[in-house]
Design an enzyme around this catalytic site. Structure first.
Site, PDB file in Angstrom:
ATOM      1  CG  ASP A  40      11.923  -8.914  21.835  1.00 30.66           C
ATOM      2  OD1 ASP A  40      12.169  -7.732  22.160  1.00 30.66           O
ATOM      3  OD2 ASP A  40      12.525  -9.868  22.348  1.00 30.66           O
ATOM      4  CE  LYS A 100      16.951 -19.359   8.507  1.00 32.98           C
ATOM      5  NZ  LYS A 100      17.653 -20.625   8.419  1.00 32.98           N
ATOM      6  CG  HIS A 132      16.547  -5.501  17.829  1.00 34.07           C
ATOM      7  ND1 HIS A 132      17.057  -4.372  18.410  1.00 34.07           N
ATOM      8  CD2 HIS A 132      15.736  -6.059  18.744  1.00 34.07           C
ATOM      9  CE1 HIS A 132      16.593  -4.254  19.646  1.00 34.07           C
ATOM     10  NE2 HIS A 132      15.777  -5.267  19.870  1.00 34.07           N
ATOM     11  CE  LYS A 148      12.675 -15.883  26.001  1.00 31.18           C
ATOM     12  NZ  LYS A 148      11.776 -15.014  26.688  1.00 31.18           N
TER      13      LYS A 148
END
Length: 113
Positions: free
Chosen positions: A13, A107, A18, A110
């Site tokens: 995710d 790093k 990203h 959530k």
């Protein structure tokens, strides 16, 4: 139904989708132009220069309940047996003249607050 995050976790995710993009932008050489193809080519050179991640430089975790706050598995929509990581840290290296020996530490985590 298992949600996307529950299926793939923080690695796919956030890190894959990203942080690797940011790392590639930071690590790339100056492209010959600002044309998207030239930027893509430089980012690709960076990504192709990264050796496999080693387990000794990787940390995976899942947030748990603490101080009266619920943990990941306390969420009613999350299957209790799920081992999906909600935190990941890994060290990556780019094997080229500019970045050889310099660690890129990625790093992501959530947690519900």
């Amino acid at each position: 139904m298992v949600e996307d995050f529950d299926q793939f976790g923080i690695i796919r995710d956030i890190i894959q989708n990203h942080l690797l993009q940011v790392m590639a932008l930071l690590g790339m050489e100056k492209p010959v132009s600002l044309h998207p193809d030239d930027i893509r080519d430089e980012k690709l050179r960076v990504l192709q220069s990264i050796p496999p991640i080693v387990p000794e430089e990787t940390v995976l975790g899942q947030y748990v309940s603490a101080m009266d706050e619920p943990g990941y598995l306390d969420d009613k929509t999350v299957p209790k047996e799920l081992k999906t990581p909600t935190f990941a840290s890994c060290v990556m290296y780019v094997k080229n003249d500019r970045w050889d020996g310099v660690p890129f530490i990625l790093k992501a985590g959530k947690a519900e607050v």
